[in-house]
Design an enzyme around this catalytic site. Structure first.
Site, PDB file in Angstrom:
ATOM      1  N   ARG A  96       0.850  -1.211   0.000  1.00  0.00           N
ATOM      2  CA  ARG A  96       0.000   0.000   0.000  1.00  0.00           C
ATOM      3  C   ARG A  96       0.875   1.247   0.000  1.00  0.00           C
ATOM      4  NH1 ARG A  96      -1.197   0.661   6.314  1.00  0.00           N
ATOM      5  NH2 ARG A  96       0.592  -0.574   6.893  1.00  0.00           N
ATOM      6  N   LYS A 110       1.737   6.523   0.847  1.00  0.00           N
ATOM      7  CA  LYS A 110       1.165   5.329   1.479  1.00  0.00           C
ATOM      8  C   LYS A 110      -0.355   5.459   1.469  1.00  0.00           C
ATOM      9  CE  LYS A 110       1.375   3.066   5.969  1.00  0.00           C
ATOM     10  NZ  LYS A 110       2.096   3.113   7.233  1.00  0.00           N
ATOM     11  N   ASP A 168      -6.209  -3.916   0.497  1.00  0.00           N
ATOM     12  CA  ASP A 168      -6.863  -2.975  -0.420  1.00  0.00           C
ATOM     13  C   ASP A 168      -5.942  -1.838  -0.872  1.00  0.00           C
ATOM     14  OD1 ASP A 168      -6.664  -1.556   1.898  1.00  0.00           O
ATOM     15  OD2 ASP A 168      -8.817  -1.220   2.173  1.00  0.00           O
ATOM     16  N   ARG A 186       5.450  10.133   2.780  1.00  0.00           N
ATOM     17  CA  ARG A 186       6.582   9.913   3.682  1.00  0.00           C
ATOM     18  C   ARG A 186       7.877  10.307   2.978  1.00  0.00           C
ATOM     19  NH1 ARG A 186       7.210   4.106   3.965  1.00  0.00           N
ATOM     20  NH2 ARG A 186       5.542   3.879   5.460  1.00  0.00           N
ATOM     21  N   ARG A 203      15.042  -2.093   3.193  1.00  0.00           N
ATOM     22  CA  ARG A 203      14.876  -2.730   4.504  1.00  0.00           C
ATOM     23  C   ARG A 203      15.795  -3.941   4.625  1.00  0.00           C
ATOM     24  NH1 ARG A 203       9.123  -1.294   4.927  1.00  0.00           N
ATOM     25  NH2 ARG A 203       8.860   0.250   3.297  1.00  0.00           N
ATOM     26  N   ASP A 230      11.212  -6.307   7.962  1.00  0.00           N
ATOM     27  CA  ASP A 230      10.749  -5.456   6.859  1.00  0.00           C
ATOM     28  C   ASP A 230      10.487  -4.034   7.348  1.00  0.00           C
ATOM     29  OD1 ASP A 230       8.618  -6.925   8.214  1.00  0.00           O
ATOM     30  OD2 ASP A 230       7.250  -5.785   6.963  1.00  0.00           O
ATOM     31  N   ASN A 231      10.633  -3.825   8.647  1.00  0.00           N
ATOM     32  CA  ASN A 231      10.448  -2.471   9.189  1.00  0.00           C
ATOM     33  C   ASN A 231      11.748  -1.882   9.715  1.00  0.00           C
ATOM     34  OD1 ASN A 231       7.714  -2.369   8.620  1.00  0.00           O
ATOM     35  ND2 ASN A 231       7.149  -3.342  10.548  1.00  0.00           N
ATOM     36  N   ASP A 284       7.642   2.857  10.177  1.00  0.00           N
ATOM     37  CA  ASP A 284       6.443   2.113  10.537  1.00  0.00           C
ATOM     38  C   ASP A 284       5.942   2.502  11.929  1.00  0.00           C
ATOM     39  OD1 ASP A 284       4.373   0.267  11.078  1.00  0.00           O
ATOM     40  OD2 ASP A 284       5.140  -0.987   9.463  1.00  0.00           O
TER      41      ASP A 284
HETATM   42  P1  AMP Z   1       3.167  -3.450   8.025  1.00  0.00           P
HETATM   43  O1  AMP Z   1       2.491  -4.217   9.084  1.00  0.00           O
HETATM   44  O2  AMP Z   1       2.601  -2.086   7.808  1.00  0.00           O
HETATM   45  O3  AMP Z   1       4.655  -3.406   8.173  1.00  0.00           O
HETATM   46  O4  AMP Z   1       2.860  -4.212   6.662  1.00  0.00           O
HETATM   47  C1  AMP Z   1       3.256  -5.528   6.401  1.00  0.00           C
HETATM   48  C2  AMP Z   1       2.965  -5.884   4.971  1.00  0.00           C
HETATM   49  O5  AMP Z   1       1.554  -5.868   4.721  1.00  0.00           O
HETATM   50  C3  AMP Z   1       3.592  -4.962   3.942  1.00  0.00           C
HETATM   51  O6  AMP Z   1       3.981  -5.735   2.848  1.00  0.00           O
HETATM   52  C4  AMP Z   1       2.451  -4.035   3.605  1.00  0.00           C
HETATM   53  O7  AMP Z   1       2.610  -3.438   2.351  1.00  0.00           O
HETATM   54  C5  AMP Z   1       1.257  -4.975   3.639  1.00  0.00           C
HETATM   55  N1  AMP Z   1      -0.008  -4.285   3.908  1.00  0.00           N
HETATM   56  C6  AMP Z   1      -0.424  -3.786   5.088  1.00  0.00           C
HETATM   57  N2  AMP Z   1      -1.636  -3.202   4.971  1.00  0.00           N
HETATM   58  C7  AMP Z   1      -2.010  -3.327   3.676  1.00  0.00           C
HETATM   59  C8  AMP Z   1      -3.153  -2.918   2.921  1.00  0.00           C
HETATM   60  N3  AMP Z   1      -4.170  -2.278   3.478  1.00  0.00           N
HETATM   61  N4  AMP Z   1      -3.167  -3.235   1.603  1.00  0.00           N
HETATM   62  C9  AMP Z   1      -2.155  -3.900   1.032  1.00  0.00           C
HETATM   63  N5  AMP Z   1      -1.050  -4.305   1.682  1.00  0.00           N
HETATM   64  C10 AMP Z   1      -0.969  -4.027   2.988  1.00  0.00           C
HETATM   65 MG    MG Z   2       5.860  -1.943   7.394  1.00  0.00          MG
END
Ligand code: AMP
Ligand code: MG
Length: 489
Positions: free
Chosen positions: A91, A111, A123, A175, A182, A253-254, A263
């Protein structure tokens, strides 16, 4: 607004996917960081209407087309200890890179601007709440002098986004960061055994973030690269500890190779001090608890080290040995960074090993008496002693003796303490209140909070309203207290 490049496009296409931003019903600029735009040397923005900015920062400029196509970056990652071979920007999309006034390349990332090939079932949208949370907390971190990604803007999309709580307004946050590479970006290629890509990625990072390493011969350069990333990461986490920050989702990944905080999903600043404090609703085992963050940073560095093995030495065993040597130094390095950061809070300029005891003694007192972390340290400056009884009085005596030993003036000591003990932090209950009001259309608290958090060390009660002091400085009452934070993706 043409002055945007994208240095990631110099990498082969397996590093990213081209993406098309979604079309939104009615975009509206909600927040814009003029100072940051200025820092980026982006005069076009400063002369644009808010409609033009909103269109640009949702990836659909109305006047001139985007100079480079937006891309979503590929990466893998260890989430809560489990490897996920394909994550990627689901996203988020890199709009481009841009040289700031000091000539440093900065990434601009949107984002919530739509789905990407990495969205899986998501989504690709971002609710207004998490967008504002990231805006407020990332800017608060920056003002606290802690490396962090920045927030340039929040744009309302006019769309409703469906989440567990029901439908909420959708938003796009812009951002700004030095890097979006990462640890998980390295894991992505290492897992696929694509060592050519792994080398290209490392070379890209060295050239962009650690150009001084270009003078180091190969393959030693890659080991030095790892050492630099380790140093920045551990230094970053030590700074989090200094202000009572709990990241909450320290997955690989963060973690950025540039050592910036990224994040801001379930993150929070601690109110009363609890060494094992956890806020995140999904962190049930306390993996990312306050006092575990140093250990986890090293765990994450071990994942990065493991991905780098093929570049370090042709002989795998030797590469492992070299990296293990570096990893084994990380605990001590973190302790050093931690002590340096914490010592400053006590006005100690050159900490010695025995100061660890002093710091731990104070923290134990804070915990025992359930004292607010931020106010406890500020109280130290005012010589406040009401809460701790005789043990605290004893501590104060030891502390004063230690200060005398270093032969610095009281003025210098106070200055150091002032620069390291914020008066005001982004308290969770205030951030939550600010989000709730903004979601209902009232941005007044968001603006006031942003203003106050921009100057956390020298915030002065004398210039603000009584009511603001009550709200921003005080810990939450038992009714206000936030016990859990949610990613709210
Ligand atoms: P995060 O927990 O924000 O570090 O996200 C972990 C993974 O989930 C990353 O690959 C994000 O891009 C994906 N992700 C989180 N929320 C969404 C969303 N609403 N739509 C698509 N991908 C998402
Ligand atoms: Mg993340």
């Amino acid at each position: 607004m043409k002055s945007l490049e994208n240095s990631y496009l110099t990498l082969p296409s397996l590093f990213y996917s081209y993406v098309k931003p979604a079309t939104f019903p009615q975009v509206k600029l909600l927040a814009f960081h003029h100072l940051l735009a200025f820092e980026l040397g982006w005069s076009d923005f400063l002369e644009s209407t808010s409609e033009e900015i909103a269109a640009y920062l949702t990836g659909r400029p109305s006047i001139t087309p985007l100079p480079t196509p937006p891309i979503a970056l590929a990466y893998a990652g260890h989430q809560f200890g489990h490897f996920v071979e394909q994550l990627g920007d689901g996203r988020a999309m890199v709009l481009g890179t841009r040289k700031d006034r000091q000539g440093r390349a900065r990434d601009l990332v949107l984002k919530g601007a739509g789905q990407t090939p990495f969205s899986r079932r998501g989504d690709g949208r971002c609710p207004l709440g998490p967008a504002l949370r990231e805006y407020v907390v990332s800017e608060a971190m920056h003002a606290l002098k802690i490396p962090s990604t920045r927030a340039l803007a929040v744009v309302l999309t006019g769309e409703k986004v469906l989440r567990e709580v029901g439908t909420v307004p959708g938003a796009v946050i812009t951002r700004v960061a030095f890097s979006h590479i990462r640890f998980g970006s390295f894991e992505y290629f290492a897992h696929r055994k694509d060592y050519v890509a792994l080398k290209l990625l490392s070379d890209y990072c060295i050239e962009r973030y650690y150009p001084e390493l270009l003078q180091v011969s190969l393959p030693l350069r890659y080991l030095e690269f790892f050492k630099m990333v380790a140093k920045r990461t551990l230094s970053l986490v030590a700074k989090w500890m200094r202000v009572g920050f709990i990241h909450g989702v320290m997955n690989t990944d963060n973690m950025l190779v540039s050592g910036e905080t990224i994040d801001f999903g379930p993150c929070a600043f601690m109110d009363e001090y609890k060494s094992g404090q956890v806020f995140s609703s999904i962190d049930q085992g306390g993996r990312y608890a306050y006092n575990n963050q140093g250990r986890i940073a090293i765990w994450n560095l071990a994942c990065l080290a493991s991905a780098l093995i093929p570049l370090i030495d042709q002989e795998e065993k030797r590469a492992e040995w070299l990296l293990n040597e570096e990893l084994s130094r990380c605990s001590l390095l973190f302790e050093e960074f931690w002590l340096k950061e914490m010592a400053c809070k006590f006005g100690i300029f050159n900490p010695k090993t025995s100061d660890v005891l002093l710091v731990r003694e104070f923290l134990a007192l804070l915990e025992k008496h359930q004292v607010d972390f931020t106010l406890g340290f500020r109280g130290l400056m005012g010589g406040e002693s009401a809460w701790g009884g005789p043990q605290y009085a004893l501590f104060l005596e030891k502390w004063r003796e230690r200060l005398q030993e270093q032969g610095r003036s009281l003025e210098e000591v106070f200055q150091l303490m002032n620069e390291n003990n914020p008066r005001v932090i982004a308290r969770n209950h205030v951030v939550e209140k600010c989000i709730a009001l903004a979601t209902a259309g009232d941005l007044s608290l968001f603006h006031r909070l942003s203003r106050v958090l921009a100057d956390p060390y020298s915030y002065s009660c004398a210039y603000t309203l009584e009511e603001e002091n009550e709200m921003f400085l005080k810990p939450p009452t038992s009714e206000d207290r936030v016990y859990k934070t949610f990613c709210g993706t």
